[in-house]
Design a protein around this motif. Structure first.
Motif, PDB file in Angstrom:
ATOM      1  N   SER A   1      -1.098 -17.495 -25.160  1.00  0.00           N
ATOM      2  CA  SER A   1      -0.522 -16.648 -26.209  1.00  0.00           C
ATOM      3  C   SER A   1      -0.241 -17.444 -27.472  1.00  0.00           C
ATOM      4  O   SER A   1      -0.507 -16.986 -28.590  1.00  0.00           O
ATOM      5  CB  SER A   1       0.770 -15.988 -25.711  1.00  0.00           C
TER       6      SER A   1
ATOM      7  N   THR B   1       5.010 -12.331 -27.615  1.00  0.00           N
ATOM      8  CA  THR B   1       4.695 -12.134 -26.200  1.00  0.00           C
ATOM      9  C   THR B   1       4.952 -13.409 -25.404  1.00  0.00           C
ATOM     10  O   THR B   1       5.406 -13.354 -24.253  1.00  0.00           O
ATOM     11  CB  THR B   1       3.222 -11.706 -26.031  1.00  0.00           C
TER      12      THR B   1
ATOM     13  N   TYR C   1       4.314  -8.320 -17.872  1.00  0.00           N
ATOM     14  CA  TYR C   1       4.296  -9.771 -18.059  1.00  0.00           C
ATOM     15  C   TYR C   1       4.116 -10.488 -16.717  1.00  0.00           C
ATOM     16  O   TYR C   1       3.368 -11.459 -16.616  1.00  0.00           O
ATOM     17  CB  TYR C   1       5.581 -10.239 -18.741  1.00  0.00           C
TER      18      TYR C   1
END
Length: 464
Positions: free
Chosen positions: A92, A100, A244
């Motif tokens: 990310s 995120t 997640y």
């Protein structure tokens, strides 16, 4: 606003040291602390084995080997959310998505503690059935219960400290990961001597020393998370969310599967050693005690390989996310070269000095040393190619291809070694257990080479 975000993403990819610093220096920077951290982790088991062997004797060493599947389970959970969270975070960050990335770290940290607590409760409730299932002989059970009853209370600390170390390293602080682990190991070593030899506490003393060191390591990790550098962690990031967690689990599944495979093999190994040992001149306990020492000695060697593969992870993840494929290939080749050198050194040591190593953990009968020497030389014969599987498996995880990583993580333990452990002893008796190891190692090495060779032939790597 959207234009500014894109500019920030480009700037992040350009300025981050992971994307510009020479890969050799980066690998050294990340791998050396990781190696030290893994060595320290291995020392938890080695130190206990040493002091227990010198005070309690062979039955005490056998007891730690019986309890070892639980330690492997702790490491598996640590890697699932430690490596998985670190990989998701670095991918990310490489893509410029800090928002995120913070959730990946927070969710990982929360799950490490939650699962550690659940494993502790489960172990306390089903202690004796678990140890019997793990293959404990009757003369070892008392030692195993004493040791496990105490060490299991430290599972939340062990899992959080070990997994948290990977999340800390992903933040660009590999030295802090090393310090976190070293603090616990030093405390464990000192207290082992005090509790076992000073207070004559035997197995209970070794267990108390272990959980004290783990608690200190976990505390250091907690303190670091309040000062995380790359992103600002807030309470909302700690609330587990399936979107997640699913990403984290997919990326951490490879090292997790590898550890769980090790646990299954360890249980089958213990049961086979007990059964076929009882049919041999060695008896039930000698093979279990010897294999416990040798397995944990081999862990010291694997600490180097795993440390290298973990040092590879943030570099490969970031550059793959930033589409810098030449750097991805370079860091893999550098890591695999280092692993090859270390593997050859370990092979020489295991072949030349097996009796010296086993003697360091206490005295034993002639049968004890004969079995240990033979096992060292035969089971670990293909040590010189053992670098391929762990480094390559983690490489695929790091570049966001977990299915290949999972497959490779299962090759040695489940796909090759487990069937051989069931088949060869049936034909050759207890010697079949020894010969299962080198065959599995060789086949896993070949499988790793074939998959990574195919990956590196892809067009994006051609400019190297």
């Amino acid at each position: 606003m959207e234009h500014k975000d894109k500019q920030d993403n480009i700037q992040n990819s350009t300025d981050n040291p992971l994307g510009v610093m020479p890969v050799g220096r980066l690998l050294t920077r990340f791998a050396v602390p990781s190696i030290i951290a893994m060595l320290v982790s291995a020392l938890y088991n080695i130190v206990d084995q040493f002091f227990i062997g010198r005070s309690v004797g062979n039955l005490g060493n056998a007891a730690t080997n019986i309890a070892f599947p639980l330690s492997i389970t702790c490491i598996a959970i640590s890697l699932l959310f430690g490596i998985g969270g670190a990989s998701a975070f670095n991918l990310s960050i490489g893509a410029g998505d800090k928002k995120t990335a913070a959730y990946y770290i927070g969710n990982s940290a929360a799950m490490l503690f939650i699962l550690g607590t659940l494993l502790c409760i489960f172990t306390q409730l089903f202690m004796t059935p678990l140890l019997k299932f793990f293959g404990s002989p009757s003369d070892v059970m008392g030692y195993a219960v004493t040791y496990t009853r105490i060490t299991s209370t430290g599972f939340p600390f062990l899992i959080f400290a070990t997994g948290g170390g990977h999340l800390i390293r992903a933040d660009g602080s590999p030295v802090m990961t090393m310090a976190c682990n070293m603090a616990g190991a030093v405390i464990n070593t000192v207290l082992d001597a005090v509790f076992i030899f000073g207070f004559k506490m035997g197995m209970a003393g070794a267990a108390l020393a272990t959980i004290t060191g783990q608690a200190v390591s976990a505390l250091i990790a907690v303190i670091y998370f309040f000062h995380y550098k790359t992103v600002n962690l807030e309470t909302r990031h700690l609330k587990p969310q399936i979107k997640y967690i699913s990403k984290i689990v997919s990326l951490g599944a490879s090292p997790f599967s590898n550890q769980m495979a090790m646990m299954v093999v360890q249980i089958v190994m213990n049961k086979s050693l007990k059964h076929y040992g009882s049919l041999s001149v060695y008896g039930e306990s000698i093979p279990i005690a010897c294999v416990g020492i040798i397995t944990k000695t081999n862990q010291v060697f694997f600490s180097f390989l795993i440390g290298i593969s973990q040092g590879l992870q943030p570099i490969a993840s970031f550059n793959y996310g930033a589409k810098k494929y030449t750097r991805v290939k370079k860091v893999y080749l550098r890591a695999i070269s280092c692993g090859a050198v270390l593997s050859v050194i370990a092979f020489i040591i295991f072949q030349v000095f097996p009796q010296n190593i086993i003697a360091a953990f206490g005295d034993g009968s002639e049968e004890y040393f004969r079995f240990a020497t033979n096992y060292f030389r035969i089971f670990l014969f293909f040590t010189f190619i053992n670098f391929m599987q762990p480094v390559t498996s983690n490489f695929f995880t790091a570049i966001g291809k977990p299915k290949r990583g999972i497959f490779l993580s299962l090759t040695r333990q489940i796909i090759f070694l487990l069937p051989l452990l069931l088949l060869l002893p049936f034909i050759m008796g207890i010697d079949g257990i020894m010969y299962a190891g080198p065959v599995a190692d060789c086949m896993a090495g070949i499988a790793s080479f074939v998959l990574v060779a195919a990956e590196l032939k892809n067009p994006e790597y051609k400019d190297i």
